[in-house]
Scaffold this motif. Structure first.
Motif, short mmCIF file in Angstrom:
data_model
loop_
_atom_site.label_atom_id
_atom_site.label_comp_id
_atom_site.label_asym_id
_atom_site.label_seq_id
_atom_site.Cartn_x
_atom_site.Cartn_y
_atom_site.Cartn_z
N ARG A 109 -5.18 21.51 -16.42
CA ARG A 109 -4.00 20.64 -16.60
C ARG A 109 -3.74 20.27 -18.06
N ALA A 110 -4.44 20.87 -18.98
CA ALA A 110 -4.27 20.55 -20.40
C ALA A 110 -3.44 21.64 -21.08
N ASN A 111 -2.81 21.28 -22.21
CA ASN A 111 -1.93 22.19 -22.91
C ASN A 111 -1.89 21.82 -24.38
N LEU A 112 -1.89 22.81 -25.25
CA LEU A 112 -1.75 22.56 -26.69
C LEU A 112 -0.30 22.37 -27.09
N ASN A 113 0.63 22.95 -26.32
CA ASN A 113 2.05 22.85 -26.65
C ASN A 113 2.49 21.39 -26.65
N GLY A 114 3.21 21.05 -27.69
CA GLY A 114 3.77 19.71 -27.75
C GLY A 114 2.87 18.66 -28.35
N LEU A 115 1.59 18.98 -28.61
CA LEU A 115 0.75 17.99 -29.29
C LEU A 115 1.34 17.75 -30.67
N THR A 116 1.46 16.51 -31.06
CA THR A 116 2.04 16.15 -32.34
C THR A 116 1.15 15.13 -33.03
N PHE A 117 0.85 15.40 -34.28
CA PHE A 117 0.01 14.52 -35.09
C PHE A 117 0.88 13.91 -36.19
N PRO A 118 1.37 12.67 -35.98
CA PRO A 118 2.24 12.03 -36.98
C PRO A 118 1.45 11.65 -38.24
N PRO A 119 2.15 11.44 -39.35
CA PRO A 119 1.47 11.06 -40.58
C PRO A 119 0.59 9.82 -40.41
#
Length: 142
Positions: A109-119
């Motif tokens: 159920r995990a996915n790398l797509n869409g992970l976002t690391f803001p400043p």
């Protein structure tokens, strides 16, 4: 007067707007209360060594490798999985493809797509070198 200003103004227009620099993934980034992190450090003039872990509920993603500079960010390739790291509004956003090649790096159920690391998730620009020596599954740097 106008004839003298024209070359000066033309020179200003050509030099006043340099191409925007892409943010780089150097550092330690922590999101989701520390359940997801990105660690990056320079690996030459146009590459970064990158390690990413993300716990999403009871499922996990983990991938690491060298991300090489592209025209719009970086590309990490690992066993056929192409992970793009792009700057979006100052954040580092991930996109993984093709799905079948990237699936082995993530639980059901995990996915790398869409992970976002803001400043704002950048804890440090210079992560501890030991974070690159230990097994990815043993890390909990956040």
């Amino acid at each position: 007067m106008m004839k003298r200003l024209a070359p000066v103004l033309a020179g200003f227009v050509l030099t006043a707007a340099p191409a925007p620099a892409l943010a780089d993934p150097a550092g330690l980034y922590c999101i989701d209360d520390g359940n997801s992190f990105l660690i990056g450090r320079p690996a030459g003039s146009a590459a970064f060594e990158v390690r990413i872990t993300s716990w999403q509920g009871m499922s996990h993603c983990g991938i690491e490798g060298t991300a090489n500079t592209t025209t719009d960010g970086w590309l990490l390739e690992n066993h056929g999985c192409k992970l793009q790291l792009r700057e979006e509004g100052g954040a580092i956003a991930l996109a993984a493809s093709p799905r079948e090649a990237c699936a082995p790096f993530c639980g059901a159920r995990a996915n790398l797509n869409g992970l976002t690391f803001p400043p704002s998730s950048r804890v440090t620009a210079n992560p501890d070198p030991s974070l690159f020596a230990r097994d990815l599954g043993e890390l909990n740097p956040c």
